[in-house]
Scaffold this motif. Sequence first.
Motif, PDB file in Angstrom:
ATOM      1  N   ALA A 110     -11.610  -0.236  -2.040  1.00  0.00           N
ATOM      2  CA  ALA A 110     -11.002  -0.677  -0.767  1.00  0.00           C
ATOM      3  C   ALA A 110      -9.537  -0.264  -0.754  1.00  0.00           C
ATOM      4  O   ALA A 110      -8.988   0.133   0.269  1.00  0.00           O
ATOM      5  N   VAL A 115      -6.227   8.075  -0.367  1.00  0.00           N
ATOM      6  CA  VAL A 115      -6.597   7.862   1.032  1.00  0.00           C
ATOM      7  C   VAL A 115      -5.860   8.813   1.995  1.00  0.00           C
ATOM      8  O   VAL A 115      -6.081   8.773   3.211  1.00  0.00           O
ATOM      9  N   VAL A 119      -5.244   8.780   6.149  1.00  0.00           N
ATOM     10  CA  VAL A 119      -3.939   8.350   6.670  1.00  0.00           C
ATOM     11  C   VAL A 119      -3.376   9.448   7.589  1.00  0.00           C
ATOM     12  O   VAL A 119      -2.910   9.177   8.699  1.00  0.00           O
ATOM     13  N   ASP A 169      -1.619   9.273  -1.745  1.00  0.00           N
ATOM     14  CA  ASP A 169      -0.732   8.518  -0.862  1.00  0.00           C
ATOM     15  C   ASP A 169      -0.435   7.203  -1.579  1.00  0.00           C
ATOM     16  O   ASP A 169      -1.331   6.381  -1.770  1.00  0.00           O
ATOM     17  N   CYS A 171       2.014   5.096  -0.557  1.00  0.00           N
ATOM     18  CA  CYS A 171       2.920   4.335   0.327  1.00  0.00           C
ATOM     19  C   CYS A 171       2.628   2.833   0.312  1.00  0.00           C
ATOM     20  O   CYS A 171       3.483   2.041   0.698  1.00  0.00           O
ATOM     21  N   ALA A 172       1.433   2.441  -0.105  1.00  0.00           N
ATOM     22  CA  ALA A 172       1.088   1.023  -0.113  1.00  0.00           C
ATOM     23  C   ALA A 172       1.670   0.301  -1.319  1.00  0.00           C
ATOM     24  O   ALA A 172       1.538  -0.912  -1.437  1.00  0.00           O
ATOM     25  N   GLU A 201       9.808  -5.789   1.342  1.00  0.00           N
ATOM     26  CA  GLU A 201       9.241  -6.290   0.076  1.00  0.00           C
ATOM     27  C   GLU A 201      10.409  -6.773  -0.785  1.00  0.00           C
ATOM     28  O   GLU A 201      11.419  -6.081  -0.902  1.00  0.00           O
ATOM     29  N   SER A 243       1.633  -7.147   4.160  1.00  0.00           N
ATOM     30  CA  SER A 243       1.042  -6.023   4.899  1.00  0.00           C
ATOM     31  C   SER A 243       0.540  -6.571   6.216  1.00  0.00           C
ATOM     32  O   SER A 243       0.083  -7.712   6.278  1.00  0.00           O
ATOM     33  N   ARG A 248       2.674  -0.763  11.670  1.00  0.00           N
ATOM     34  CA  ARG A 248       2.528   0.574  12.277  1.00  0.00           C
ATOM     35  C   ARG A 248       1.119   0.650  12.835  1.00  0.00           C
ATOM     36  O   ARG A 248       0.149   0.433  12.112  1.00  0.00           O
ATOM     37  N   HIS A 259      -2.215   1.148  10.422  1.00  0.00           N
ATOM     38  CA  HIS A 259      -2.094   2.111   9.309  1.00  0.00           C
ATOM     39  C   HIS A 259      -2.785   1.647   8.038  1.00  0.00           C
ATOM     40  O   HIS A 259      -2.731   2.335   7.026  1.00  0.00           O
ATOM     41  N   ILE A 261      -6.011   1.519   6.265  1.00  0.00           N
ATOM     42  CA  ILE A 261      -7.295   2.198   6.468  1.00  0.00           C
ATOM     43  C   ILE A 261      -8.331   1.663   5.483  1.00  0.00           C
ATOM     44  O   ILE A 261      -8.020   1.463   4.304  1.00  0.00           O
ATOM     45  N   PRO A 263     -11.095   2.825   3.402  1.00  0.00           N
ATOM     46  CA  PRO A 263     -11.665   4.118   2.972  1.00  0.00           C
ATOM     47  C   PRO A 263     -13.196   4.100   2.935  1.00  0.00           C
ATOM     48  O   PRO A 263     -13.816   5.155   2.915  1.00  0.00           O
ATOM     49  N   ASP A 287       2.883  -5.799  -3.577  1.00  0.00           N
ATOM     50  CA  ASP A 287       2.747  -4.768  -2.541  1.00  0.00           C
ATOM     51  C   ASP A 287       1.329  -4.192  -2.518  1.00  0.00           C
ATOM     52  O   ASP A 287       0.673  -4.138  -1.470  1.00  0.00           O
ATOM     53  N   THR A 291      -1.812  -4.966   0.523  1.00  0.00           N
ATOM     54  CA  THR A 291      -2.566  -3.932   1.242  1.00  0.00           C
ATOM     55  C   THR A 291      -4.057  -4.050   0.918  1.00  0.00           C
ATOM     56  O   THR A 291      -4.902  -4.040   1.819  1.00  0.00           O
ATOM     57  N   VAL A 295      -7.335  -4.855   3.495  1.00  0.00           N
ATOM     58  CA  VAL A 295      -8.501  -3.993   3.714  1.00  0.00           C
ATOM     59  C   VAL A 295      -9.793  -4.780   3.482  1.00  0.00           C
ATOM     60  O   VAL A 295     -10.754  -4.659   4.243  1.00  0.00           O
TER      61      VAL A 295
END
Length: 335
Positions: A110, A115, A119, A169, A171-172, A201, A243, A248, A259, A261, A263, A287, A291, A295
């Motif tokens: 998840a 990802v 994204v 990615d 970014c999460a 954060e 999150s 976004r 944003h 997602i 998967p 963090d 996220t 999900v």
Amino acid sequence: MNQVLIPAAAPSRRVSPPPAGGVIHMLAGETMGTTWCVKLADLPSVNTTRLLKRIQGILDRVTAQMSPWREDSDLCRFNRARPGAWMKLPEEFFEVLSYALDVARATNGAFDPTVGPLVNGWGFGPAPRGGSFPDEAEVRWWRKGCGWRRLELDYRERRARQEGGISLDLCAIAKGFAVDLVARDLDRLGWDHYLVEVGGELRGRGVKPDSSPWWVELELPHGAPPQFARSLVALEGASVATSGDYRRYFEARGRRYSHTIDPRSGYPAQNGVVSTTVLARECMAADAWSTALTVLGVETAVPLADRLGLAARFICRDGDHWRLHTTRAYREMLE
Ligand code: AMP
Ligand code: MG
């Protein structure tokens, strides 16, 4: 009514009391497409100019390693690496990637650091978003490009390889990690009283000049009903990350596509979770898990978080109906 949360005191080294007559020094800048801020409690005479440069340098290092937006980052180089070729990763990049894979494993994908194609496809990455709403075949194609099992880490040599065509990615997780890295540096330099924030954060240690904790108010999504309690957390040796689908997103066909997602479906998560806040010692963990739990959705996320001892608060929405869910570890922090 206010709710007050006190995370269990972290077994950290002894913190000396803040100096009498201290003030809060505020250092700030920009990083990762957002802002950062560090508050330090110390005497007014302390010069923080060099420290500001040092912190900016740390954050620039994280970006140089892990930004998917910079062609010359180590992450983009890894994405372009020859299939099957080992690449030695910088210390920090390896640390983040291995934690991301731990969370991917624990959530059965998840949370997925590969990802990137989804994204990008949904228009939240460096590639510009296509004009029209994607059809199922397109989403299936992006999904095929993901898969954390296609990565392999060599923990001894601290290197990684991929089957080819991967698009990492982080970014999460990178913002939380950046917070930890700055906090570690402040610890090393002997600062005992600080609050570090990167893009919302946070991580705190010690107290303010008046000896009160670094109180942080947990984010409430826009439009949340007023009866939801304001929640304040004392960040002493602890971190918090949130999150949410309001950070976004774009709107199409009468729905919100955020944003975050999933998967497993290839689509932005549509499970009613509006925001997830996680409290943990390490900001990277807070963090990543905020996220990941978003999900998963509450039905799966709460039992998993309870099993892992994660402190989390979820705000969910079904039409005009809002609900709040918390995990056991979160409730134990309530005063
Ligand atoms: P955050 O604000 O920490 O929840 O991170 C959101 C960002 O994480 C998105 O903009 C994506 O770059 C990335 N992301 C989205 N979905 C996932 C996922 N399922 N697993 C890992 N990273 C994701
Ligand atoms: Mg996150």
